[in-house]
Scaffold this active site. Structure first.
Site, short mmCIF file in Angstrom:
data_model
loop_
_atom_site.label_atom_id
_atom_site.label_comp_id
_atom_site.label_asym_id
_atom_site.label_seq_id
_atom_site.Cartn_x
_atom_site.Cartn_y
_atom_site.Cartn_z
N ASN A 9 64.05 45.55 36.06
CA ASN A 9 63.38 44.87 37.16
C ASN A 9 62.78 43.59 36.60
OD1 ASN A 9 61.95 44.02 39.34
ND2 ASN A 9 60.52 45.76 39.43
N LYS A 11 61.36 41.35 38.23
CA LYS A 11 60.21 40.90 39.04
C LYS A 11 60.39 39.40 39.30
CE LYS A 11 57.67 44.78 37.26
NZ LYS A 11 56.40 45.40 36.86
N HIS A 95 58.28 49.36 45.62
CA HIS A 95 57.62 49.14 44.33
C HIS A 95 56.11 49.05 44.53
CE1 HIS A 95 56.47 47.40 40.51
NE2 HIS A 95 57.63 47.85 40.03
N GLU A 97 53.97 47.17 43.27
CA GLU A 97 53.45 45.80 43.43
C GLU A 97 53.60 45.35 44.88
OE1 GLU A 97 55.68 44.08 40.18
OE2 GLU A 97 54.45 45.25 38.79
N GLU A 167 56.94 55.77 39.00
CA GLU A 167 56.26 54.75 38.19
C GLU A 167 54.76 54.88 38.37
OE1 GLU A 167 59.03 51.17 37.41
OE2 GLU A 167 58.04 50.80 39.31
N GLY A 173 53.13 47.71 33.04
CA GLY A 173 52.68 46.47 32.41
C GLY A 173 51.45 46.63 31.54
N SER A 213 56.02 50.80 31.29
CA SER A 213 55.98 50.53 29.85
C SER A 213 57.07 51.25 29.06
CB SER A 213 54.59 50.85 29.28
OG SER A 213 53.61 50.03 29.89
N GLY A 235 58.94 44.67 31.68
CA GLY A 235 58.79 43.75 30.54
C GLY A 235 59.88 43.86 29.50
P1 13P Z 1 56.85 47.55 32.78
O1 13P Z 1 58.08 48.14 32.13
O2 13P Z 1 56.62 46.10 32.44
O3 13P Z 1 55.64 48.42 32.61
O4 13P Z 1 57.17 47.52 34.37
C1 13P Z 1 57.57 48.69 35.00
C2 13P Z 1 57.98 48.38 36.38
O5 13P Z 1 57.16 48.08 37.23
C3 13P Z 1 59.42 48.38 36.69
O6 13P Z 1 59.64 48.34 38.06
#
Ligand code: 13P
Length: 252
Positions: A9, A11, A95, A97, A167, A173, A213, A235
């Protein structure tokens, strides 16, 4: 046997040049990858040009959201029909977010899921609890509600196009991964919920990914859990090499 699904992802990261370079590198690295499904969700603006880059490869592109209508007065939204027309077959939905910063609810996520299914998109449906909810012992209650409301009136047959991504918000993150045991406990519960709604066959077939993560140094322990069938990576997916390291450790 569930084929592991490893999804990136991006983002809101990377411009077109950066994405082309990334895919050139990833294509070389994954040329011989077998037994793992690879999906990359880029910013929507980049999807169409990148369709050329992934042609005849084992990498599939994904959107990060779609709307619950095919067209209309919905400024800045993405139509699933438009995506299909440019050859995109996957989308992430729900998601955290989107839920947290853009007011998505279980109800709007369900509407988006229904319309994505109508348009024959495959879906990575995200769920997960906040730190407060975990500390108040509400994880299972929250997850159960998100699964049931998100999948409301989704048929058994339609479940063939859905993977679920667990998640935990506190792990996204932050560098804090759920331990493999913590993740497995929730994944097992999600499979039980699916079993209650859809029966054994669908619950055994549906892939449940972990996200939060995920890194090259923790994927092995996560993927070796019984009910963890892949990962949704933020990330650590932004560098082709580190995303490939995750992919290469994921065949079961
Ligand atoms: P990270 O791997 O940066 O923690 O993000 C996870 C995520 O939100 C994937 O959709």
């Amino acid at each position: 046997m569930r084929t592991p699904l490893i999804a990136a992802n991006f983002k809101m990261n990377k411009n077109l040049d950066e994405a082309f370079n990334y895919f050139n590198e990833l294509k070389k690295l994954t040329a011989d990858t077998k037994n793992v499904e690879i999906v990359v969700a880029t910013p929507h603006l980049l999807l169409y040009p990148l369709t050329q880059s992934v042609k005849n490869t084992n990498i599939q592109l994904s959107a990060q959201n779609v709307h619950w209508e095919d067209s209309g007065a919905f400024t800045a939204e993405t139509s699933p029909k438009t995506l299909k027309a440019i050859g995109i077959n996957y989308t992430i939905l729900g998601h955290s977010e989107r839920r947290k910063m853009f007011c998505e609810t279980d109800e709007t996520v369900n509407k988006r899921i229904k319309n994505a299914l109508k348009n024959n998109l495959k879906i990575i449906f995200c769920i997960g609890e906040s730190l407060d909810q975990r500390e108040n012992n509400e994880t299972i209650k929250v997850i159960t509600e998100q699964v049931k409301k998100g999948l409301k009136s989704v048929s058994k047959e339609e479940m063939n196009n859905i993977s679920i991504a667990y998640e935990p918000i506190w792990a996204i993150g932050t560098g804090k991964t759920a331990t493999p045991e913590q993740a497995q406990e929730v994944h097992k519960k999600i499979r039980e919920i699916l079993n209650d709604i859809y029966g054994n066959e669908i619950s055994q077939k549906t892939r449940i990914l972990y996200g939060g993560s995920v890194k090259p140094n923790n994927i092995k322990d996560l993927i070796s859990q019984n009910d963890i069938d892949g990962a949704l990576v933020g990330g650590a997916s932004l560098k082709a090499e580190s995303f490939f390291e995750i992919i290469s450790q994921s065949s079961k």
